[in-house]
Write a protein that holds these residues in place. Sequence first.
Motif, PDB file in Angstrom:
ATOM      1  N   MET A 256      43.629  36.439  59.483  1.00  0.00           N
ATOM      2  CA  MET A 256      43.616  36.203  57.986  1.00  0.00           C
ATOM      3  C   MET A 256      42.551  35.120  57.756  1.00  0.00           C
ATOM      4  N   ALA A 257      42.423  33.982  58.588  1.00  0.00           N
ATOM      5  CA  ALA A 257      41.362  32.828  58.412  1.00  0.00           C
ATOM      6  C   ALA A 257      40.155  33.432  58.257  1.00  0.00           C
ATOM      7  N   VAL A 258      39.798  34.286  59.201  1.00  0.00           N
ATOM      8  CA  VAL A 258      38.281  35.184  59.113  1.00  0.00           C
ATOM      9  C   VAL A 258      38.162  35.882  58.237  1.00  0.00           C
ATOM     10  N   ALA A 259      39.233  36.605  57.600  1.00  0.00           N
ATOM     11  CA  ALA A 259      39.084  37.526  56.442  1.00  0.00           C
ATOM     12  C   ALA A 259      38.970  36.725  55.190  1.00  0.00           C
ATOM     13  N   ALA A 260      39.804  35.631  55.242  1.00  0.00           N
ATOM     14  CA  ALA A 260      39.651  34.741  53.898  1.00  0.00           C
ATOM     15  C   ALA A 260      38.265  34.128  53.950  1.00  0.00           C
ATOM     16  N   ALA A 261      37.602  33.591  55.112  1.00  0.00           N
ATOM     17  CA  ALA A 261      36.236  33.121  55.063  1.00  0.00           C
ATOM     18  C   ALA A 261      35.120  34.140  54.617  1.00  0.00           C
ATOM     19  N   ARG A 262      35.510  35.305  54.897  1.00  0.00           N
ATOM     20  CA  ARG A 262      34.349  36.224  54.489  1.00  0.00           C
ATOM     21  C   ARG A 262      34.863  36.818  53.230  1.00  0.00           C
ATOM     22  N   GLY A 263      35.775  36.534  52.525  1.00  0.00           N
ATOM     23  CA  GLY A 263      36.242  36.859  51.160  1.00  0.00           C
ATOM     24  C   GLY A 263      36.795  38.248  51.037  1.00  0.00           C
ATOM     25  N   GLU A 264      37.401  38.357  52.144  1.00  0.00           N
ATOM     26  CA  GLU A 264      38.152  39.878  51.955  1.00  0.00           C
ATOM     27  C   GLU A 264      39.470  39.868  51.835  1.00  0.00           C
ATOM     28  N   ASN A 265      39.995  40.854  51.577  1.00  0.00           N
ATOM     29  CA  ASN A 265      41.487  41.160  50.989  1.00  0.00           C
ATOM     30  C   ASN A 265      42.405  40.714  52.134  1.00  0.00           C
ATOM     31  N   LEU A 266      43.254  39.863  51.700  1.00  0.00           N
ATOM     32  CA  LEU A 266      44.282  39.495  53.042  1.00  0.00           C
ATOM     33  C   LEU A 266      45.397  40.316  52.810  1.00  0.00           C
ATOM     34  N   HIS A 267      45.589  41.331  51.960  1.00  0.00           N
ATOM     35  CA  HIS A 267      46.763  42.458  52.017  1.00  0.00           C
ATOM     36  C   HIS A 267      46.530  43.414  53.068  1.00  0.00           C
TER      37      HIS A 267
END
Length: 363
Positions: free
Chosen positions: A291-302
């Motif tokens: 989740m952290a990496v996805a959030a840092a890359r601006g990706e959808n956490l769903h």
Amino acid sequence: MKTCIRDVVVAVVAVSMGVALAACGQGGGTGGYAGSGPRIGLLLPDAITSRWESKDRPLLEERIKERCGDCTIEHANANGDVAAQQRQVDSMITKGIDALVLVAVDASALNAAVRKAHDAGVPVVSYDRLAEGPISGYVSFNGQEVGRLQARALLKAMAHRADGDQIVMINGDPTDPNTLLFKDGALSVLRGHVKFGKVYDTPMWRSDIANMNMSGAIADLGAGNIDGVYSANDALASGVISALRANKISPLPPVTGQDADLGAVRRIVGGEQYMTVWKPNDAEASAGAAMAVAAARGENLHRIATGTVRTRSGDVVPAVLLTPVSVTVGTIKDTLLKGGVYTVQQICTPLLRTACDKAGLTG
């Protein structure tokens, strides 16, 4: 029973692998790893509960590295100080981090800091404890199930006693939102089956406060009138058992726990603590890192989440909620040993050799 436990362990491993993202290289630096890629902040609440620095931090850093080799990790520990953690959030924002993994010291008190991060464009992944404010994602275990597992085990240990026997309830820190979940889960099982002689909350999950409260309960209720102790985690259980020992209570009443600390596992083998709850840290860290990496890359956490939670403000947030596992002396082999948490050599000190042999822990 063993088949069920094995299935849970396999499920935990599957969830851990399912949330993994593809690795993208190697790196190293501040707080663990440095690079030209995203910067991720990791804020832990204290060093009183050993898991944060000894288990969660190294696992989170390792799993983030596997998913993002050019990420930089910035770490800080609030040492139980709300104001310090608020300043740490400010510092992370100033440093220009791209995402924040937060284990809040006090979920309510950190609301404004979470909102400040959100307003600054920094997504906050709430880890283990559900923070208040506009978080972007949440990773934890089913807290009510933790309480239910503890309560069921306590009733099983007290099965030779009559309904209505008396217990002492030692809950966790009232500012930790998980405490209420554990307590609600436990009460849903215990109500109608036991008498609650004394009920305590324990600020900062401090074992010395649990020891003091348990000593008070023994003085008020009488050494022979305590048939079991609901203790919300292993640190509290250590304080409880020390108080029982100091008052020369024998045999010890069954005492519950949580976190599968090595000391607690040894107490279970030695017959001092009845059970603990294993919350596989690797699975939680894998989900938190993803989740952290996805959030840092601006990706959808769903796309990582396995479900959702509703925050106190009513927002629906993508979440990964993992399954906790009850551990007693008879299931250590099929849970903690099979899961690679500890080895027989780590658990079975020379003083526990006979007890380990009796429990079938050899190797």
